[in-house]
Enzyme design. Structure first.
Site, short mmCIF file in Angstrom:
data_model
loop_
_atom_site.label_atom_id
_atom_site.label_comp_id
_atom_site.label_asym_id
_atom_site.label_seq_id
_atom_site.Cartn_x
_atom_site.Cartn_y
_atom_site.Cartn_z
N ASP A 8 1.15 51.33 66.91
CA ASP A 8 1.63 51.21 65.48
C ASP A 8 1.49 52.45 64.67
OD1 ASP A 8 2.38 48.66 66.29
OD2 ASP A 8 1.49 47.66 64.43
N HIS B 6 -2.84 51.36 68.18
CA HIS B 6 -2.46 52.36 67.18
C HIS B 6 -2.52 53.68 67.50
CE1 HIS B 6 -3.47 48.69 64.67
NE2 HIS B 6 -2.88 48.93 63.90
#
Length: 244
Positions: free
Chosen positions: A66, A211
């Site tokens: 992400d 992430h």
């Protein structure tokens, strides 16, 4: 009477045949149209179910990242994934796409899947459907400017705050994408700890949340580099998230 009855019977038999002949081109055209839409990534998802498992199930795992792209960590992560021959899913932050469009192009060129992760990482939980749609369309536009023709397969709500977004995303042809395993790398605890969390928390068919953007993700990149061989040694293969 016999002649008329015979003609009528032959007409009754021939009508269905004529209808079938007329219908065939229409059905073929419809099929071609659907195929074209599928290729363009615009076919509506089956429903607004948030998926958290891999496409194939079994002893598979899906890595998702992400908040990118990031100018430092995304290129390093792409190198790691290329080295291990693993395909992942990148959930893209629209403002970052605008800043680093060349990285989105690289992600797509490497064969990874793309995911819409909102324009500015705002909580959409209380938004109207119209507000959500406008935001998601804006993200899709900037992604396609960066990577023309790219298919945007998924949508992931920031903070996992879904509200009405699953239904809107599905209507736009994007599968709502959740996760089963969160390693908490958004608050970096050290590479060794991230490796431990991945190896302990991964279960067969899990979608893993990580992430590559939003901060210093060097620990995540190093942990991914270390855990891919370990997971493969345990019999795991790498898959993409499910699409309903």
């Amino acid at each position: 009477m016999t002649t008329n009855t015979s003609v009528t019977a032959r007409s009754a038999v021939s009508r269905p045949r004529r209808l079938r002949r007329l219908a065939a081109p229409l059905l073929l055209a419809a099929g071609l149209c659907m195929s074209s839409l599928a290729a363009a990534g615009t076919v509506q998802a089956a429903d607004g179910t948030v998926v958290t498992s891999t496409q194939s199930g079994g002893r598979t795992v899906s890595f998702t990242f992400d908040d990118g792209p990031h100018p430092t960590h995304t290129p390093r992560l792409l190198e790691v994934l290329r080295k291990h021959n693993v395909k992942a899913t990148f959930c893209l932050w629209g403002d970052h796409v605008r800043q680093y469009p060349h990285l989105v192009s690289r992600i797509a060129a490497d064969g990874h899947r793309l995911c819409n992760h909102s324009m500015a990482h705002q909580d959409m939980g209380g938004w109207s459907q119209q507000q959500i749609r406008q935001n998601l369309e804006q993200v899709n536009n900037v992604i396609r400017q960066a990577a023309p023709g790219a298919q945007i397969t998924y949508f992931r709500a920031p903070y996992g705050s879904w509200g009405q977004s699953p239904q809107v995303a599905a209507s736009m042809g994007m599968q709502p994408l959740g996760w089963r395993t969160d390693i908490g790398d958004w608050q970096p605890p050290g590479t060794n700890e991230l490796v431990r969390r991945i190896m302990q928390r991964v279960t067969p068919g899990a979608v893993v949340l990580m992430h590559d953007g939003g901060g210093d993700r060097s620990q995540t990149v190093s942990a991914v580099d270390q855990t891919i061989p370990q997971l493969k040694a345990q019999g795991y293969t790498f898959d993409q998230p499910a699409v309903r």
